[in-house]
Design a protein around this motif. Structure first.
Motif, PDB file in Angstrom:
ATOM      1  N   GLU A  12       0.863  -1.235  -0.055  1.00 55.81           N
ATOM      2  CA  GLU A  12       0.012  -0.013   0.084  1.00 55.81           C
ATOM      3  C   GLU A  12       0.866   1.282  -0.056  1.00 55.81           C
ATOM      4  N   SER A  13       1.977   1.374   0.786  1.00 55.02           N
ATOM      5  CA  SER A  13       2.660   2.434   0.891  1.00 55.02           C
ATOM      6  C   SER A  13       3.564   2.660  -0.535  1.00 55.02           C
ATOM      7  N   ILE A  14       4.010   1.459  -1.011  1.00 53.98           N
ATOM      8  CA  ILE A  14       4.568   1.682  -2.461  1.00 53.98           C
ATOM      9  C   ILE A  14       3.363   2.138  -3.506  1.00 53.98           C
ATOM     10  N   SER A  15       2.229   1.639  -3.577  1.00 51.27           N
ATOM     11  CA  SER A  15       1.321   2.324  -4.371  1.00 51.27           C
ATOM     12  C   SER A  15       0.961   3.687  -4.193  1.00 51.27           C
ATOM     13  N   VAL A  16       0.841   4.108  -2.850  1.00 47.36           N
ATOM     14  CA  VAL A  16       0.688   5.425  -2.477  1.00 47.36           C
ATOM     15  C   VAL A  16       1.698   6.259  -3.103  1.00 47.36           C
ATOM     16  N   LEU A  17       3.060   5.910  -2.880  1.00 50.40           N
ATOM     17  CA  LEU A  17       4.102   6.626  -3.315  1.00 50.40           C
ATOM     18  C   LEU A  17       4.047   6.651  -5.042  1.00 50.40           C
ATOM     19  N   ALA A  18       3.815   5.706  -5.459  1.00 53.40           N
ATOM     20  CA  ALA A  18       3.916   5.337  -6.913  1.00 53.40           C
ATOM     21  C   ALA A  18       2.850   6.554  -7.745  1.00 53.40           C
ATOM     22  N   ASN A  19       1.775   6.783  -7.009  1.00 56.48           N
ATOM     23  CA  ASN A  19       0.872   7.506  -7.567  1.00 56.48           C
ATOM     24  C   ASN A  19       0.847   9.065  -6.866  1.00 56.48           C
ATOM     25  N   GLU A  20       1.802   9.441  -6.368  1.00 52.36           N
ATOM     26  CA  GLU A  20       2.022  10.584  -5.987  1.00 52.36           C
ATOM     27  C   GLU A  20       2.357  11.680  -6.931  1.00 52.36           C
ATOM     28  N   PRO A  21       1.600  12.824  -6.834  1.00 52.11           N
ATOM     29  CA  PRO A  21       1.763  13.679  -8.190  1.00 52.11           C
ATOM     30  C   PRO A  21       3.017  14.167  -8.522  1.00 52.11           C
ATOM     31  N   SER A  22       3.704  14.261  -7.478  1.00 50.84           N
ATOM     32  CA  SER A  22       5.291  14.659  -7.598  1.00 50.84           C
ATOM     33  C   SER A  22       5.922  13.471  -8.432  1.00 50.84           C
ATOM     34  N   VAL A  23       5.750  12.342  -8.325  1.00 50.13           N
ATOM     35  CA  VAL A  23       6.561  11.399  -8.837  1.00 50.13           C
ATOM     36  C   VAL A  23       6.047  11.316 -10.360  1.00 50.13           C
ATOM     37  N   ALA A  24       4.635  11.629 -10.440  1.00 46.59           N
ATOM     38  CA  ALA A  24       4.080  11.567 -11.988  1.00 46.59           C
ATOM     39  C   ALA A  24       4.860  12.750 -12.655  1.00 46.59           C
ATOM     40  N   LEU A  25       4.869  13.884 -11.939  1.00 39.58           N
ATOM     41  CA  LEU A  25       5.726  14.944 -12.597  1.00 39.58           C
ATOM     42  C   LEU A  25       7.075  14.798 -12.977  1.00 39.58           C
ATOM     43  N   TYR A  26       7.567  14.109 -12.069  1.00 41.08           N
ATOM     44  CA  TYR A  26       9.058  13.741 -12.096  1.00 41.08           C
ATOM     45  C   TYR A  26       9.315  12.937 -13.728  1.00 41.08           C
ATOM     46  N   LEU A  27       8.538  11.988 -13.470  1.00 42.51           N
ATOM     47  CA  LEU A  27       8.334  10.872 -14.611  1.00 42.51           C
ATOM     48  C   LEU A  27       8.192  11.559 -15.892  1.00 42.51           C
ATOM     49  N   LEU A  28       7.102  12.587 -15.797  1.00 40.69           N
ATOM     50  CA  LEU A  28       6.784  13.384 -17.076  1.00 40.69           C
ATOM     51  C   LEU A  28       8.192  14.330 -17.742  1.00 40.69           C
ATOM     52  N   GLN A  29       8.658  14.963 -16.661  1.00 37.81           N
ATOM     53  CA  GLN A  29       9.811  15.667 -17.003  1.00 37.81           C
ATOM     54  C   GLN A  29      10.951  14.857 -17.538  1.00 37.81           C
ATOM     55  N   GLU A  30      11.236  13.580 -16.828  1.00 40.71           N
ATOM     56  CA  GLU A  30      12.164  12.623 -17.585  1.00 40.71           C
ATOM     57  C   GLU A  30      11.705  12.249 -18.930  1.00 40.71           C
ATOM     58  N   HIS A  31      10.488  11.943 -19.063  1.00 42.69           N
ATOM     59  CA  HIS A  31      10.294  11.545 -20.720  1.00 42.69           C
ATOM     60  C   HIS A  31      10.541  12.534 -21.582  1.00 42.69           C
ATOM     61  N   VAL A  32       9.961  13.910 -21.087  1.00 40.86           N
ATOM     62  CA  VAL A  32      10.368  15.036 -22.138  1.00 40.86           C
ATOM     63  C   VAL A  32      11.764  15.359 -22.175  1.00 40.86           C
ATOM     64  N   ARG A  33      12.560  15.159 -21.095  1.00 41.11           N
ATOM     65  CA  ARG A  33      13.976  15.519 -21.252  1.00 41.11           C
ATOM     66  C   ARG A  33      14.669  14.330 -22.194  1.00 41.11           C
ATOM     67  N   ARG A  34      14.183  13.089 -22.138  1.00 39.39           N
ATOM     68  CA  ARG A  34      14.540  12.147 -23.276  1.00 39.39           C
ATOM     69  C   ARG A  34      14.189  12.377 -24.479  1.00 39.39           C
ATOM     70  N   SER A  35      12.932  12.874 -24.795  1.00 41.03           N
ATOM     71  CA  SER A  35      12.504  12.703 -26.158  1.00 41.03           C
ATOM     72  C   SER A  35      12.408  14.141 -26.755  1.00 41.03           C
ATOM     73  N   LEU A  36      12.762  15.187 -25.986  1.00 43.73           N
ATOM     74  CA  LEU A  36      12.912  16.434 -26.494  1.00 43.73           C
ATOM     75  C   LEU A  36      13.880  16.773 -27.807  1.00 43.73           C
ATOM     76  N   PRO A  37      15.083  16.238 -27.522  1.00 43.61           N
ATOM     77  CA  PRO A  37      15.933  16.288 -28.855  1.00 43.61           C
ATOM     78  C   PRO A  37      15.653  15.573 -30.167  1.00 43.61           C
ATOM     79  N   GLU A  38      15.060  14.445 -29.805  1.00 44.64           N
ATOM     80  CA  GLU A  38      14.475  13.620 -31.206  1.00 44.64           C
ATOM     81  C   GLU A  38      13.455  14.412 -31.810  1.00 44.64           C
ATOM     82  N   LEU A  39      12.457  15.130 -30.905  1.00 45.03           N
ATOM     83  CA  LEU A  39      11.420  15.745 -31.481  1.00 45.03           C
ATOM     84  C   LEU A  39      11.854  17.194 -32.168  1.00 45.03           C
TER      85      LEU A  39
END
Length: 94
Positions: A12-39
């Motif tokens: 349950e703790s892992i699930s709460v942490l994985a769904n934390e909005p800041s984690v989602a924003l971090y993952l989104l930022q990482e995705h953008v950082r990796r894919s932006l040069p190609e775009l």
């Protein structure tokens, strides 16, 4: 029974942490950082094609619009002629 409770609590703790909005924003930022040069490369490659197509399209629209410009020009000439005729008629009645 105690280890099952600890496992459930941990899951349950892992699930709460994985769904934390800041984690989602971090993952989104990482995705953008990796894919932006190609775009950016794709956009740079497409820019000349887009510009050429846009220029061609704009030129065609201007050529198609020339019919309307000629029509407006004819109407303006008629309006000037009518105005001149009305001015001449008004001066003749004085």
């Amino acid at each position: 029974m105690g280890s099952l409770k600890v496992t459930d609590t941990f899951t349950e703790s892992i699930s709460v942490l994985a769904n934390e909005p800041s984690v989602a924003l971090y993952l989104l930022q990482e995705h953008v950082r990796r894919s932006l040069p190609e775009l950016a490369q794709h956009q740079a490659a497409m820019q000349p094609i887009y510009t050429a197509e846009y220029d061609r399209s704009a030129g065609k629209k201007l050529m198609d619009g020339s019919v309307y410009f000629r029509s407006v020009e004819g109407l303006l000439k008629q309006a000037i002629s009518i105005r001149d005729h009305m001015n001449a008629s008004a001066q003749g009645h004085r």
